[in-house]
Design an enzyme around this catalytic site. Structure first.
Site, mmCIF file in Angstrom:
data_model
loop_
_atom_site.group_PDB
_atom_site.id
_atom_site.type_symbol
_atom_site.label_atom_id
_atom_site.label_comp_id
_atom_site.label_asym_id
_atom_site.label_seq_id
_atom_site.Cartn_x
_atom_site.Cartn_y
_atom_site.Cartn_z
ATOM 1 N N HIS A 76 5.664 68.190 35.757
ATOM 2 C CA HIS A 76 4.353 68.264 36.081
ATOM 3 C C HIS A 76 4.050 68.275 37.385
ATOM 4 O O HIS A 76 2.932 67.717 37.926
ATOM 5 C CB HIS A 76 3.330 66.959 35.076
ATOM 6 C CG HIS A 76 3.798 66.890 33.749
ATOM 7 N ND1 HIS A 76 2.603 67.301 32.898
ATOM 8 C CD2 HIS A 76 4.667 66.528 33.009
ATOM 9 C CE1 HIS A 76 3.155 67.120 31.554
ATOM 10 N NE2 HIS A 76 4.203 66.641 31.604
ATOM 11 N N ASN A 149 -0.793 65.220 26.469
ATOM 12 C CA ASN A 149 -0.719 66.563 26.701
ATOM 13 C C ASN A 149 -1.497 67.406 25.870
ATOM 14 O O ASN A 149 -2.425 66.763 24.947
ATOM 15 C CB ASN A 149 0.820 67.139 26.170
ATOM 16 C CG ASN A 149 1.879 66.713 26.987
ATOM 17 O OD1 ASN A 149 1.523 66.541 28.447
ATOM 18 N ND2 ASN A 149 3.154 66.639 26.821
HETATM 19 FE FE1 HDD Z 1 6.000 62.447 31.157
HETATM 20 C C1 HDD Z 1 4.532 63.010 34.147
HETATM 21 C C2 HDD Z 1 2.993 63.547 29.516
HETATM 22 C C3 HDD Z 1 7.287 62.122 27.888
HETATM 23 C C4 HDD Z 1 8.941 60.901 32.445
HETATM 24 N N1 HDD Z 1 4.330 63.166 31.685
HETATM 25 C C5 HDD Z 1 4.043 63.385 33.069
HETATM 26 C C6 HDD Z 1 2.663 63.897 33.328
HETATM 27 C C7 HDD Z 1 2.177 64.046 31.907
HETATM 28 C C8 HDD Z 1 3.085 63.563 31.086
HETATM 29 C C9 HDD Z 1 0.655 64.490 31.770
HETATM 30 C C10 HDD Z 1 1.898 64.071 34.662
HETATM 31 C C11 HDD Z 1 0.959 63.042 35.143
HETATM 32 C C12 HDD Z 1 0.151 63.488 36.374
HETATM 33 O O1 HDD Z 1 -0.486 64.218 36.290
HETATM 34 O O2 HDD Z 1 0.653 62.844 37.260
HETATM 35 N N2 HDD Z 1 5.276 62.836 29.191
HETATM 36 C C13 HDD Z 1 3.951 63.368 28.756
HETATM 37 C C14 HDD Z 1 4.011 63.208 27.267
HETATM 38 C C15 HDD Z 1 5.271 62.711 26.802
HETATM 39 C C16 HDD Z 1 5.984 62.737 27.850
HETATM 40 C C17 HDD Z 1 2.578 63.493 26.670
HETATM 41 C C18 HDD Z 1 5.472 62.417 25.525
HETATM 42 C C19 HDD Z 1 4.828 61.986 24.551
HETATM 43 N N3 HDD Z 1 7.801 61.690 30.252
HETATM 44 C C20 HDD Z 1 7.872 61.602 29.036
HETATM 45 C C21 HDD Z 1 9.453 61.104 28.921
HETATM 46 C C22 HDD Z 1 9.568 60.693 30.096
HETATM 47 C C23 HDD Z 1 8.513 61.037 31.091
HETATM 48 C C24 HDD Z 1 10.110 60.600 27.504
HETATM 49 C C25 HDD Z 1 11.011 59.823 30.636
HETATM 50 C C26 HDD Z 1 11.633 59.041 30.047
HETATM 51 N N4 HDD Z 1 6.678 62.296 33.032
HETATM 52 C C27 HDD Z 1 7.768 61.581 33.202
HETATM 53 C C28 HDD Z 1 7.966 61.048 34.757
HETATM 54 C C29 HDD Z 1 6.556 61.835 35.377
HETATM 55 C C30 HDD Z 1 6.012 62.285 34.269
HETATM 56 C C31 HDD Z 1 9.225 61.637 35.364
HETATM 57 C C32 HDD Z 1 6.705 63.101 36.493
HETATM 58 C C33 HDD Z 1 5.640 62.336 37.553
HETATM 59 C C34 HDD Z 1 5.420 61.296 37.035
HETATM 60 O O3 HDD Z 1 5.909 60.795 35.869
HETATM 61 O O4 HDD Z 1 4.306 60.570 37.769
HETATM 62 O O5 HDD Z 1 8.055 59.595 34.979
#
Ligand code: HDD
Length: 694
Positions: A76, A149
């Protein structure tokens, strides 16, 4: 500077205002506040001599520049943010003790960040991808982050697979290609070895992966959460955002071209809409399920690869979100905002969904690297508007100055303060848990296909055509034939016809039929069943040249503006054109700086000389042909219809769908009304467009 049409400031706006930096009319200083003499010439020994180390301004300026970048989000990375507010329609106190959901008079400030998933920070907006829809509610009880999402399911069932999934999705590690695209071997290799992904993959192959605008896509909390009321009763809840402008998509060929013509397409649309006062609005809805009823669905509510069909559990609208202010600064706000799934307020709780549990760790953890240490909650955009008091301290970039007080609990030096709130604080739902420690997936997570089949069954014919074309495109980019073959073997489990149609396009063996399609469907899933909406924010290109009939332009422009659409006059050159009656019409854009893909609809007005000039301009003819190919509304008035002929567009039957014409005697309100209704219909996918050379 804030946006012109902002509503009354929220408590978050007021808090942020105190951090705003205004350089206008000020003297330039160093970071230490020392007035700067000259910032264009370094300090040298003689005008042509060596630069002196003594030049502290040079060193500080270059040092600050050298360290401007922070790591982009690991997923993202590309996103756009907006401020606004959320307001509940009526008290939900019987369901949850979340105070911001109890009082309809309270406007809770929000900051929303929309994003793509795969691409780097500078990648294009209109790639085939899931869109992030993350909302930070700054409530009186602290921050609640709903990190969702635009698709209601996810590719994997257990967060421990997330690193593998993302590695496979991102550009391949040897050469970092392709950028922001799932159409490559490692993505399809992974998903075809992880059949739990099949439901989300079919969503990704649908037009939902190509939103026309961030304001025209749905959002989903994805997981099952809990509402917990004052009596401690828990209700399972799924969160849904529904856009007031309706759910609309681009078509794939268009999306690819937009990526070159305007890589900031969705970002620009969000920014421009807010600046114009066309504030994006979403309704928040909930599906509520008694815990006692959780077993009645034939799938597990803890499994993120499943939806609860809206026909089975209706979405109850509970409130409205309005995005009414653009950020003051991209880095300070949109880049530094840190969404954490763990941020919940009293009355909202977690479930044992293994994806959700892994996320509870990941979002907190990732901010340490991204934002350079543990004090990221003190960055203005992340600060709660609720007061913050604890004994957490120090670390890089600690802002507050705890003044001569105890930094531990319990203490008698500071009257024991701050004191935990006890049951008035956040109380985790006292779920009873028991079981052996094992690494196993429950049996109830085992069905990977039937909801993918339901999604397929629910699509209209044109949506199905787009899905088949998307699989063919993506798999056509996969080099290894055995991966293509493995994917169609999965598709046959979803629907045999789908698998055969895809196999035919990608040079692999059509798989054998395995069982019957269950024929269940959920009409709410189809964009074809979403009624036409207003034309607010739709962009309309009006192609003009000298000799245009002003009477077929001005009333249309006025009518479109009155409905908050965005008409623009395009001509061969910027400036103005002289209409047939001698009046002057200002041109908004030179046609060569734009493209039909940047508009929702195209009109060619009357005027014989103008129409002749336009039909001699290949760019204008292509503009019309391409808009037609992309199923967009077209309007031809009088001589303007020459462009229809010049573009070799078909006529009759479904070929005329979405094409509005008028005779050349000025513009009647009939044409205007019909054209506006047509724009609201968005796209006319039943047109026969395969033969159109555009
Ligand atoms: Fe995630 C970012 C949505 C599963 C780890 N995720 C991130 C963002 C969104 C989502 C909208 C951007 C937030 C922003 O605008 O800063 N992610 C989801 C959804 C998931 C999902 C709807 C499943 C239902 N994500 C998911 C899993 C993991 C992550 C299973 C890790 C185990 N996601 C992350 C992250 C991020 C992220 C690495 C990258 C930047 C941040 O978090 O701040 O932690």
């Amino acid at each position: 500077m804030s946006s012109p049409r902002q509503n009354s400031p929220t408590s978050k706006d007021e808090q942020l205002a105190s951090y705003r930096l205004d350089n206008r009319g000020k003297v330039m200083t160093t970071d230490q506040g020392i007035p700067v003499q000259d910032t264009d010439n370094s300090l040298k020994a003689g005008a042509r001599g060596p630069t002196l180390l003594e030049d502290f301004h040079l060193r500080e300026k270059i040092m600050r520049f050298d360290h401007e970048r922070i790591p982009e989000r690991v997923v993202h990375a590309r996103g756009s943010g907006a401020h606004g507010y959320f307001q509940v329609y009526e008290s939900l106190a019987e369901l949850t003790c979340a105070e911001f959901l109890a009082d309809p008079s309270v406007r809770t400030p929000v900051f929303v960040r929309f994003s793509t998933v795969q691409g780097s920070r500078g990648s294009a907006d209109t790639v085939r991808d899931v869109r992030g829809f993350a909302t930070k509610f700054y409530t009186g009880q602290g921050n609640f982050d709903l990190v969702g999402n635009n698709m209601p399911v996810f590719f994997i069932q257990d967060g421990i697979k997330f690193p593998d999934f993302v590695h496979a999705l991102k550009p391949e590690p040897y050469h970092e290609m392709p950028q922001a695209a799932s159409a490559h071997d490692s993505f399809w290799d992974f998903v075809s070895l992880a059949p739990e992904s099949m439901h989300h993959v079919i969503w990704l192959m649908s037009d939902r992966a190509l939103p026309r605008s961030f304001a025209m896509m749905q959002g989903f909390g994805v997981h099952t959460f809990r509402f917990i009321n004052a009596q401690g009763t828990s209700t399972f809840v799924k969160f849904h955002w529904k856009p007031v402008l309706g759910t609309h998509s681009l078509v794939w060929d268009e999306a690819q071209k937009v990526a070159g013509k305007d890589p900031d397409f969705n970002r620009r649309d969000l920014w421009d809409s807010i600046e114009a006062g066309n504030f994006p609005e979403f309704e928040l809805g909930v599906q509520l399920i008694d815990e006692a009823d959780a077993d009645r669905f034939g799938f597990d509510l803890l499994d993120v690869t499943k939806i609860i069909p809206e026909e089975e559990v209706p979405v109850r609208p509970i409130g409205r979100m309005v995005l009414n202010r653009n950020p003051d600064n991209f880095f300070a706000e949109t880049e530094q905002v840190a969404f954490c799934v763990q941020n919940v307020v009293p009355g909202i709780g977690f479930t044992d969904d293994p994806m959700l549990q892994a996320r509870l760790f990941s979002y907190l953890d990732t901010q340490l690297t991204r934002l350079g240490g543990p004090n990221f909650a003190q960055i203005p955009i992340n600060r709660p508007v609720a007061p913050m008091h604890n004994h957490q301290q120090d670390g890089f970039h600690a802002d507050p100055i705890p003044a001569r007080q105890a930094n531990y609990h319990p203490n008698s030096i500071s009257d024991g303060s701050p004191e935990p709130a006890g049951d008035a604080g956040y109380v985790h739902y006292p779920e009873i848990v028991q079981g052996p420690k094992i690494r196993k997936r429950p049996e109830s997570f085992a069905d990977h296909y039937s909801q993918a089949t339901m999604f397929w069954n629910s699509m209209s014919d044109w949506e199905k055509r787009h899905i088949v074309a998307a699989y063919r495109f993506e798999l056509g980019k996969v080099e290894r034939k055995h991966i293509r073959q493995r994917v169609v073997e999965h598709l046959t489990q979803i629907d045999h016809g789908l698998a055969v149609a895809v196999a035919e396009g990608i040079g692999v063996q059509a798989p054998a039929k395995v069982g019957e399609n269950h024929d269940r469907r959920s009409p709410a899933l189809s964009q074809a069943n979403m009624p036409p909406d207003s034309i607010k924010g739709r962009k309309v290109a009006i192609l003009v040249a000298d000799g245009v009939d002003a009477a077929s332009v001005t009333p249309l422009v006025d009518a479109l503006r009155a409905q908050h659409a965005v008409p623009e006059l395009l001509a061969a050159a910027d400036g103005a054109v002289t209409a047939a009656d001698g009046s002057t019409l200002p041109v908004d854009r030179a046609i060569t700086t734009m493209a039909s893909v940047l508009y929702d609809a195209v009109v060619v007005p009357d005027g014989v000389t103008a129409a002749e000039a336009l039909r001699a301009d290949g760019y204008a003819v292509h503009f019309v042909a391409e808009a037609y190919k992309h199923a967009k509304p077209l309007g031809f008035v009088g001589a303007g219809a020459q462009l229809w002929t010049a573009a070799h567009l078909p006529t009759g039957g479904t070929a005329d769908a979405g094409v509005v014409t008028a005779e050349g005697d000025g513009l009647g309100s009939q044409f205007i009304d019909a054209f506006i209704t047509t724009i609201a219909g968005h796209r006319f996918n039943e047109r026969p467009v395969d033969a159109i050379a555009a």
